[in-house]
Structures are given as structure tokens and as C-alpha cells.
Scaffold this motif. Structure first.
Motif, PDB file in Angstrom:
ATOM      1  N   THR A 205       0.830  -1.209   0.000  1.00  8.80           N
ATOM      2  CA  THR A 205       0.000   0.000   0.000  1.00  8.80           C
ATOM      3  C   THR A 205       0.859   1.251   0.000  1.00  8.80           C
ATOM      4  O   THR A 205       0.582   2.222  -0.723  1.00  8.80           O
ATOM      5  CB  THR A 205      -0.923   0.005   1.228  1.00  8.80           C
ATOM      6  OG1 THR A 205      -1.706  -1.191   1.256  1.00  8.80           O
ATOM      7  CG2 THR A 205      -1.872   1.210   1.187  1.00  8.80           C
ATOM      8  N   PHE A 209       0.465   4.211  -2.828  1.00 14.88           N
ATOM      9  CA  PHE A 209      -0.400   5.283  -2.331  1.00 14.88           C
ATOM     10  C   PHE A 209       0.392   6.222  -1.419  1.00 14.88           C
ATOM     11  O   PHE A 209       1.377   5.811  -0.794  1.00 14.88           O
ATOM     12  CB  PHE A 209      -1.589   4.714  -1.541  1.00 14.88           C
ATOM     13  CG  PHE A 209      -2.560   3.904  -2.351  1.00 14.88           C
ATOM     14  CD1 PHE A 209      -3.614   4.507  -3.015  1.00 14.88           C
ATOM     15  CD2 PHE A 209      -2.409   2.524  -2.454  1.00 14.88           C
ATOM     16  CE1 PHE A 209      -4.514   3.758  -3.749  1.00 14.88           C
ATOM     17  CE2 PHE A 209      -3.293   1.762  -3.190  1.00 14.88           C
ATOM     18  CZ  PHE A 209      -4.350   2.374  -3.846  1.00 14.88           C
ATOM     19  N   VAL A 211       0.440   7.726   1.994  1.00 13.69           N
ATOM     20  CA  VAL A 211      -0.169   7.340   3.266  1.00 13.69           C
ATOM     21  C   VAL A 211      -0.044   8.485   4.263  1.00 13.69           C
ATOM     22  O   VAL A 211       1.062   8.976   4.534  1.00 13.69           O
ATOM     23  CB  VAL A 211       0.497   6.065   3.842  1.00 13.69           C
ATOM     24  CG1 VAL A 211      -0.163   5.691   5.172  1.00 13.69           C
ATOM     25  CG2 VAL A 211       0.396   4.922   2.846  1.00 13.69           C
ATOM     26  N   ASN A 219     -12.226   8.217   8.425  1.00 15.57           N
ATOM     27  CA  ASN A 219     -12.036   8.402   6.980  1.00 15.57           C
ATOM     28  C   ASN A 219     -10.966   7.453   6.433  1.00 15.57           C
ATOM     29  O   ASN A 219      -9.949   7.206   7.068  1.00 15.57           O
ATOM     30  CB  ASN A 219     -11.610   9.856   6.677  1.00 15.57           C
ATOM     31  CG  ASN A 219     -12.691  10.842   7.040  1.00 15.57           C
ATOM     32  OD1 ASN A 219     -13.876  10.567   6.889  1.00 15.57           O
ATOM     33  ND2 ASN A 219     -12.293  12.002   7.537  1.00 15.57           N
ATOM     34  N   PHE A 220     -11.219   6.964   5.231  1.00 17.81           N
ATOM     35  CA  PHE A 220     -10.233   6.162   4.529  1.00 17.81           C
ATOM     36  C   PHE A 220      -9.306   7.038   3.673  1.00 17.81           C
ATOM     37  O   PHE A 220      -8.165   6.664   3.405  1.00 17.81           O
ATOM     38  CB  PHE A 220     -10.908   5.133   3.623  1.00 17.81           C
ATOM     39  CG  PHE A 220     -11.551   3.997   4.372  1.00 17.81           C
ATOM     40  CD1 PHE A 220     -10.933   3.429   5.480  1.00 17.81           C
ATOM     41  CD2 PHE A 220     -12.779   3.492   3.966  1.00 17.81           C
ATOM     42  CE1 PHE A 220     -11.517   2.372   6.166  1.00 17.81           C
ATOM     43  CE2 PHE A 220     -13.371   2.439   4.640  1.00 17.81           C
ATOM     44  CZ  PHE A 220     -12.740   1.877   5.745  1.00 17.81           C
ATOM     45  N   PHE A 221      -9.838   8.199   3.251  1.00 20.79           N
ATOM     46  CA  PHE A 221      -9.071   9.095   2.378  1.00 20.79           C
ATOM     47  C   PHE A 221      -9.118  10.520   2.930  1.00 20.79           C
ATOM     48  O   PHE A 221     -10.071  10.909   3.608  1.00 20.79           O
ATOM     49  CB  PHE A 221      -9.638   9.095   0.955  1.00 20.79           C
ATOM     50  CG  PHE A 221      -9.695   7.740   0.312  1.00 20.79           C
ATOM     51  CD1 PHE A 221      -8.578   7.217  -0.337  1.00 20.79           C
ATOM     52  CD2 PHE A 221     -10.855   6.978   0.361  1.00 20.79           C
ATOM     53  CE1 PHE A 221      -8.632   5.971  -0.931  1.00 20.79           C
ATOM     54  CE2 PHE A 221     -10.917   5.725  -0.226  1.00 20.79           C
ATOM     55  CZ  PHE A 221      -9.798   5.217  -0.872  1.00 20.79           C
ATOM     56  N   TYR A 231      -4.501  11.451   0.044  1.00 18.77           N
ATOM     57  CA  TYR A 231      -3.787  10.483   0.875  1.00 18.77           C
ATOM     58  C   TYR A 231      -4.758   9.408   1.383  1.00 18.77           C
ATOM     59  O   TYR A 231      -5.954   9.677   1.573  1.00 18.77           O
ATOM     60  CB  TYR A 231      -3.154  11.174   2.090  1.00 18.77           C
ATOM     61  CG  TYR A 231      -1.957  12.034   1.766  1.00 18.77           C
ATOM     62  CD1 TYR A 231      -0.670  11.575   2.029  1.00 18.77           C
ATOM     63  CD2 TYR A 231      -2.110  13.306   1.220  1.00 18.77           C
ATOM     64  CE1 TYR A 231       0.447  12.374   1.758  1.00 18.77           C
ATOM     65  CE2 TYR A 231      -1.015  14.100   0.929  1.00 18.77           C
ATOM     66  CZ  TYR A 231       0.263  13.624   1.213  1.00 18.77           C
ATOM     67  OH  TYR A 231       1.361  14.412   0.930  1.00 18.77           O
ATOM     68  N   VAL A 232      -4.231   8.226   1.591  1.00 23.15           N
ATOM     69  CA  VAL A 232      -5.005   7.202   2.301  1.00 23.15           C
ATOM     70  C   VAL A 232      -4.605   7.271   3.763  1.00 23.15           C
ATOM     71  O   VAL A 232      -3.445   7.548   4.092  1.00 23.15           O
ATOM     72  CB  VAL A 232      -4.739   5.783   1.746  1.00 23.15           C
ATOM     73  CG1 VAL A 232      -5.163   5.688   0.299  1.00 23.15           C
ATOM     74  CG2 VAL A 232      -3.285   5.362   1.905  1.00 23.15           C
ATOM     75  N   THR A 233      -5.546   7.056   4.650  1.00 20.00           N
ATOM     76  CA  THR A 233      -5.268   7.116   6.079  1.00 20.00           C
ATOM     77  C   THR A 233      -4.846   5.743   6.589  1.00 20.00           C
ATOM     78  O   THR A 233      -5.033   4.731   5.911  1.00 20.00           O
ATOM     79  CB  THR A 233      -6.513   7.584   6.852  1.00 20.00           C
ATOM     80  OG1 THR A 233      -7.507   6.553   6.773  1.00 20.00           O
ATOM     81  CG2 THR A 233      -7.060   8.882   6.278  1.00 20.00           C
ATOM     82  N   PHE A 236      -7.422   3.017   6.207  1.00 20.87           N
ATOM     83  CA  PHE A 236      -7.485   2.350   4.902  1.00 20.87           C
ATOM     84  C   PHE A 236      -6.459   1.218   4.841  1.00 20.87           C
ATOM     85  O   PHE A 236      -6.743   0.134   4.321  1.00 20.87           O
ATOM     86  CB  PHE A 236      -7.220   3.373   3.790  1.00 20.87           C
ATOM     87  CG  PHE A 236      -7.213   2.784   2.402  1.00 20.87           C
ATOM     88  CD1 PHE A 236      -8.390   2.643   1.686  1.00 20.87           C
ATOM     89  CD2 PHE A 236      -6.012   2.377   1.812  1.00 20.87           C
ATOM     90  CE1 PHE A 236      -8.380   2.110   0.411  1.00 20.87           C
ATOM     91  CE2 PHE A 236      -5.994   1.839   0.541  1.00 20.87           C
ATOM     92  CZ  PHE A 236      -7.180   1.703  -0.169  1.00 20.87           C
ATOM     93  N   VAL A 237      -5.277   1.469   5.383  1.00 21.08           N
ATOM     94  CA  VAL A 237      -4.225   0.440   5.398  1.00 21.08           C
ATOM     95  C   VAL A 237      -4.684  -0.764   6.213  1.00 21.08           C
ATOM     96  O   VAL A 237      -4.480  -1.916   5.807  1.00 21.08           O
ATOM     97  CB  VAL A 237      -2.921   1.012   5.975  1.00 21.08           C
ATOM     98  CG1 VAL A 237      -1.853  -0.071   6.046  1.00 21.08           C
ATOM     99  CG2 VAL A 237      -2.434   2.190   5.138  1.00 21.08           C
TER     100      VAL A 237
END
Length: 356
Positions: A205, A209, A211, A219-221, A231-233, A236-237
Motif C-alpha cells: 500500500t 499510495f 499514506v 475516513n479512509f481518504f 492520501y489514504v489514512t 485504509f491500510v
């Protein structure tokens, strides 16, 4: 448009709608800690849906393969049910076929659902290793499990194609399950941990992405104001890790169900209902899982039995060992392990901690 296409389209829409309802997409309820009552209610809903699907297959299972005439039925039987004996009359043959299909489905569902219990400790380990608060467990599990269903779909149909082309693959699956089952029985309980930075899903990931360095509610993003990048949070990971982990578990469970049925559709349906029910079962069992200390060993015996059944399938068929006997053995193994856990509880209970 064939009934097969209509059926699968309807089934997909149905699963998505129920999942969204379970997630709370149609309400304004924010992320919350799932109570024991809520978990028990949703567990009952998913079990009821799984049993309802058994009834559907029993009377309308011909929709799955769009069977409308004797020649089509003979073709499906030859491909997926070679050992099934059918009457010459088409109506009677269809009735026997659907009854057998439903029995294989419910047996496979029971196997998948019971093996899913082993996921619970690992999921707790993941959440604690990544420092996820309990209030966000539900959202991560729902989306992580949904992603794993997509990956399992590929796994199942690739496995089915391999079995159709190379029947000896079943012996590899069987030997692997026997090895896994015996390994569970002889291995001692060890305290496990997860190296967050070195986990394969985390590294993959991070490679593709951006991160974000910390959690941002649920939130995932997130789009950072400084550079306008998406960004992905970390949440999300964690979801990716959950999906990745479930696919690893599928290496055991999917070969196990192929010992019960060679029909990839039945394998997929039993997986969907078992995995979708895993989220609610997680919250239902997380605080009482220590009561079932011998269940792990029951799962080891279960995998060993299924592996041996796969290795000696032809001999068992000659002896008249059918799917009903398999179902009874599986239920017996699980019942004995649960009853033994309640009668002979461990002296020291395993404490499962979660972050509030």
C-alpha cells in the motif's frame, strides 16, 4: 437474458443492499461501538439469510445453472456432480439434483462459518497492532471483508478450473489440509505479534499510495491542504490488511469446501454468507471467545477430517459415505469441541483486549 444471469445479478444486488444496511449507509448513525445485542441480532439475520438460501436452492436451484432440459442437467451433473445418481424422469432427477445441491451448500456454509472463528483472534491482533479504536472496527471489517469476497471469487473460480483440468490437484489440497489440521493440534499457544512496518500489505500500500501519518476520524481518504494531494489514512491500510489476511485464511477454507462440492457456484455462495456473517460474529464472540478454548482443536480435527476425505474420496464413495454423513461428522466435531470447552474450562482464561 438467461435465468442464470438474472439470478447472479439479483444475488449481487441483494448482497450489496444488505451489506449497506448492515453498515448503516441508509441511516445517519455515525461510527459506534457495536453492542453485544446488535451483534447478536445481525448474527441471527445472516444465519437466517443463509438458511433461507438453502431453502431457495432446494426448490429453485436449477436457476443457478439455468437448467431447463434433461441434456443440460446431464451436462452440469457430468461437470460438477459426477458421482450423483439421478432418476431417468426429468422432474424426479431435478428434485434429487436440487436436494443434493442444497445439502452441499449448507455443509460448505457450516465448514466456512466455523473456520471463520479462527479469524477473530487475528483481527483483534491486527486492530491492536495498528492502534485502531473499537469505535471504528465495524467500518473496517465490513469494507475489508467485502474486498476479500472479490478476491475469494477469483480464487474459487481459478481453483475450480484447475480441478476440472487437473483432478490430481485435489490430492494436493487434501494433503495440505491434513498437514494444517495436524499442525493446529500439535502446536502450542504462542503469543503472536505483527510488525506493522514489515507487513506485506502495508509495504504494498505504501508503494502505490500516499499514506497519511495519522488517523482522521473514520475516513479512509483525506486531501491535505498543503499540497492538495489525496492520501489514504492508516484506517485504509488496516482495511487492506484485513482483506489480505482473510485471503490467507482462504488458503485453508476454500480447499476444504472443494472436498464437499466441486460446483464453484456453491463454493462461492457458501463463502459469501459465511464471510458476510463474520463481521457480526466477530462482535458477538469477541468477549466470550475464551469460553471455547477447545474450539481451536476442534477446527484442527475438522481440517484433518476434510483433508482425509479429499484424499480418499473414491474409496469413501464406494463405501457409501455421502454428503449427509459428512455433515453429521462436521456437526459432531464442532459440538464435541464446544461442549468440552464448557464442561472443562481452562484454568487460566485468555483475555482479549480491545482499544476503546
Amino acid at each position: 437474458m438467461s435465468s442464470e444471469v438474472i439470478f447472479f445479478a439479483g444475488f449481487t444486488v441483494f448482497v450489496i443492499l444488505v451489506m449497506m444496511l448492515d453498515l448503516g449507509a441508509f441511516s445517519r448513525q455515525k461510527s459506534h461501538i457495536v453492542s453485544f445485542k446488535e451483534a447478536a441480532s445481525w448474527s441471527a439475520v445472516w444465519v437466517a439469510l443463509a438458511l433461507g438460501f438453502y431453502v431457495f436452492l432446494r426448490y429453485y436451484g436449477h436457476w443457478v445453472h439455468d437448467i431447463s432440459d434433461p441434456s443440460h442437467l446431464a451436462s452440469v451433473k457430468s461437470t460438477y456432480y459426477p458421482n450423483l445418481v439421478l432418476p431417468t424422469d426429468f422432474a424426479a432427477a431435478l428434485n434429487v439434483f436440487q436436494s443434493n445441491m442444497a445439502l452441499e451448500y449448507i455443509t460448505g456454509y457450516l465448514v466456512e462459518y466455523s473456520l471463520s472463528v479462527d479469524n477473530i483472534f487475528v483481527f483483534i491482533l491486527i486492530f491492536n497492532s495498528f492502534g485502531v479504536r473499537e469505535v471504528y472496527y465495524k467500518k473496517v471489517l465490513v469494507w475489508g471483508i467485502l474486498g476479500s469476497i472479490v478476491l475469494r471469487f477469483v480464487f474459487i473460480f481459478v481453483g475450480s478450473a484447475l480441478i476440472q483440468q487437473f483432478s490430481w490437484v485435489l490430492y494436493i489440497f487434501g494433503a495440505f489440509l491434513v498437514y494444517t489440521g495436524i499442525n493446529i493440534l500439535i502446536s502450542k499457544d504462542k503469543e503472536e505479534g505483527i510488525d506493522v512496518q514489515k507487513h506485506p500489505a502495508v509495504r504494498l500500500t505504501s508503494r502505490y499510495f500516499n499514506v497519511f501519518e495519522r488517523y482522521v476520524v473514520d475516513n479512509f481518504f483525506i486531501r491535505r491542504k498543503q499540497d492538495k494531494k489525496l492520501y489514504v489514512t492508516p484506517l485504509f491500510v488496516v482495511m487492506i490488511v484485513i482483506a489480505f489476511t482473510d485471503v490467507i485464511f482462504a488458503v485453508d477454507s476454500i480447499p476444504a469446501i472443494f472436498s464437499i462440492t466441486k460446483d464453484p457456484y456453491i463454493v462461492f455462495f457458501s463463502n459469501v454468507f459465511a464471510i458476510m456473517g463474520l463481521r457480526s460474529m466477530f462482535f458477538f464472540l469477541v468477549n466470550i471467545i475464551d469460553m471455547f478454548s477447545y474450539l481451536k482443536y476442534g477446527l484442527g480435527v475438522l481440517l484433518t477430517f476434510i483433508g482425509l476425505k479429499m484424499l480418499f474420496e473414491h474409496q469413501l464413495h464406494e463405501w457409501g459415505f455421502n454428503n449427509m454423513y459428512s455433515l453429521l461428522v462436521i456437526v459432531g466435531i464442532l459440538a464435541i469441541s464446544i461442549v468440552a470447552s464448557l464442561i472443562f474450562p481452562p484454568k487460566e482464561k485468555v483475555v482479549v483486549e480491545v482499544k476503546k
